[in-house]
Design a protein around this motif. Structure first.
Motif, short mmCIF file in Angstrom:
data_model
loop_
_atom_site.label_atom_id
_atom_site.label_comp_id
_atom_site.label_asym_id
_atom_site.label_seq_id
_atom_site.Cartn_x
_atom_site.Cartn_y
_atom_site.Cartn_z
N LEU A 1 -10.92 2.56 0.56
CA LEU A 1 -11.84 1.86 -0.20
C LEU A 1 -12.06 2.39 -1.80
CD1 LEU A 1 -14.60 0.61 2.34
CD2 LEU A 1 -12.41 -0.65 1.41
N GLY A 2 -11.95 3.73 -1.89
CA GLY A 2 -12.17 4.27 -2.92
C GLY A 2 -10.98 4.08 -3.80
N LEU A 3 -9.96 4.08 -3.36
CA LEU A 3 -8.72 3.79 -4.19
C LEU A 3 -8.67 2.30 -4.57
CD1 LEU A 3 -5.86 4.35 -5.22
CD2 LEU A 3 -4.91 3.87 -3.04
N LEU A 4 -9.12 1.51 -3.69
CA LEU A 4 -9.13 0.07 -3.77
C LEU A 4 -9.88 -0.13 -5.06
CD1 LEU A 4 -7.92 -2.69 -2.83
CD2 LEU A 4 -10.18 -2.79 -1.18
N HIS B 1 -0.40 -9.62 -13.79
CA HIS B 1 -1.53 -9.51 -12.83
C HIS B 1 -0.70 -8.85 -11.49
CE1 HIS B 1 -4.48 -12.12 -14.61
NE2 HIS B 1 -3.30 -12.98 -14.92
N PHE B 2 -1.56 -8.23 -10.71
CA PHE B 2 -1.13 -7.47 -9.37
C PHE B 2 -1.89 -7.91 -8.07
CE2 PHE B 2 -0.31 -4.30 -12.80
CZ PHE B 2 1.00 -4.21 -12.14
N SER B 3 -1.07 -8.26 -6.92
CA SER B 3 -1.24 -8.48 -5.69
C SER B 3 -0.99 -7.32 -4.72
CB SER B 3 -0.91 -9.75 -5.28
OG SER B 3 -1.06 -10.19 -3.95
N LEU B 4 -1.99 -7.06 -3.81
CA LEU B 4 -1.64 -5.97 -2.94
C LEU B 4 -1.20 -6.71 -1.56
CD1 LEU B 4 -1.74 -3.02 -3.01
CD2 LEU B 4 -4.23 -3.19 -2.07
N TYR C 1 -2.51 2.74 4.18
CA TYR C 1 -3.56 3.65 4.23
C TYR C 1 -4.55 3.88 3.21
CZ TYR C 1 -0.52 5.00 8.11
OH TYR C 1 0.23 5.10 9.27
N SER C 2 -4.72 2.46 2.36
CA SER C 2 -5.34 2.94 1.11
C SER C 2 -6.60 2.89 1.34
CB SER C 2 -4.93 1.83 0.33
OG SER C 2 -5.00 0.35 0.53
N GLU D 1 0.75 -1.15 0.09
CA GLU D 1 0.06 0.02 0.09
C GLU D 1 0.78 1.30 -0.05
OE1 GLU D 1 -3.55 -0.36 2.70
OE2 GLU D 1 -2.38 -1.95 3.27
N SER D 2 2.14 1.21 0.50
CA SER D 2 2.91 2.52 0.70
C SER D 2 3.33 2.81 -0.75
CB SER D 2 4.14 2.07 1.49
OG SER D 2 4.77 0.96 1.04
N SER D 3 3.25 1.75 -1.65
CA SER D 3 3.55 2.03 -3.12
C SER D 3 2.62 3.08 -3.78
CB SER D 3 3.88 0.89 -3.85
OG SER D 3 4.47 -0.08 -3.23
#
Ligand code: C2E
Ligand code: MG
Ligand code: MG
Ligand code: MG
Length: 277
Positions: free
Chosen positions: A189-192, A176-179, A186-187, A153-155
């Motif tokens: 829900l809107g960002l997610l 593909h991407f994994s978080l 601090y991400s 998330e810090s990225s």
């Protein structure tokens, strides 16, 4: 203010401080040598599904230093970021991981494996990251659909637009991407909602006490529910006991990684582990 700065300036000549600076400078020289002399190696930690079948691995960087021994990757990554070596080091990780995945792709009993590769924030933001990934794909001929880049998330904290743009460009290539370490940052829900990711990774910190800490259990449940709502798969890291695994399975988590199954293994041991299955 000036007084405080003056004190700091003096402190630089504190012998202990000087020692620390020298030690870090020595480590930096070693890191440059290490890159040139190929002292780095990737280990592979199995990722399993609900049946316990190995579906892939996470590539984890190891530095076998000739005198210092094994250097912890967190320390290594932060040093490499500080001294501006994260891009070449990260590039080495990507090339090596992709080449390994290509080798597995050519073996019938291993062709199904996915490989998760950690990418640091600095590395991901470097101007030519997409072209580096593209070059590694072309050089190794590996299947991009089996690659999962792990971002923390810090990225994502600043220049979100730029980060999402880079993710979309890579997704276009089939990646593909994994978080990673999800829930520790601090991400929002809107960002997610906006991120082109396929997977959430429940941080080890929530798994550790999941049987005894109601808040950790609630967080894990929430991550699984989020995954369901957003259509993402959810994997738990740091699973060490059968009880943790069963609890996670009970709340709907279907993929697992942790010492219960295996720690990160050198390539021959990882391949032996797969064969044994
Ligand atoms: P991470 O990406 O969250 O990786 C998971 C870490 O948890 C690994 O530590 C792994 O060995 C450890 N782990 C997994 N299962 C268990 C378990 O059941 N119990 C315990 N106690 N530990 C477990 P490792 O290998 O020391 O790596 C630490 C961090 O260093 C990684 O955390 C990742 O953030 C970073 N890292 C490692 N390799 C790379 C790399 O190639 N590139 C970048 N940028 N970062 C890397
Ligand atoms: Mg990771
Ligand atoms: Mg992680
Ligand atoms: Mg973690």
């Amino acid at each position: 203010q000036a007084k405080a700065e003056g004190r700091n300036a003096v402190r630089f000549f504190d012998p202990r401080m000087q020692e620390a600076v020298m030690a870090r400078a020595a480590l930096e020289v070693d890191l440059r040598n290490g890159l040139a002399e190929k002292q780095f190696v990737l280990h592979y930690q199995p990722q399993v599904n609900a049946d316990g079948r190995v579906i892939g691995a996470e590539a984890l960087l190891r530095w076998q230093h000739p005198e210092r021994g094994l250097v912890a990757p967190v320390e290594l990554i932060s040093l490499a970021e500080d001294v501006g070596l994260i891009v070449p080091l990260g590039q080495w990780v990507i090339e090596t991981a992709f080449a390994q995945l290509a080798a597995w792709g050519a073996q019938p009993d291993r062709a199904h494996l996915n490989l998760a590769v950690n990418v640091s924030a600095h590395q991901f933001r470097s101007a030519d990251f997409v072209s580096q990934v593209l070059a590694a794909l072309e050089a190794t001929g590996t299947n991009p659909h089996h690659i999962k880049l792990e971002l923390t998330e810090s990225s994502l904290i600043d220049s979100v637009e730029h980060v999402i743009g880079t993710m979309l460009a890579l997704k276009e290539l089939g990646i593909h991407f994994s978080l990673d370490d999800f829930g520790t940052g601090y991400s929002s829900l809107g960002l997610l909602k906006r991120l082109p990711i396929e997977e959430l990774k429940i941080d080890r910190g929530f798994v550790r006490d999941i049987l005894h800490d109601a808040s950790d259990a609630a967080i894990a449940r929430t991550v699984v529910a989020l995954g369901e709502s957003f259509g993402l798969s959810v994997i738990a890291e740091g699973v060490e006991t059968v009880e943790q695994r069963d609890f996670l399975h009970g709340i709907g988590c279907r993929e697992f990684q942790g010492n219960l199954f295996s720690k990160a293994l050198a390539l021959p041991e990882f391949e032996a582990f797969m064969t044994k299955q």
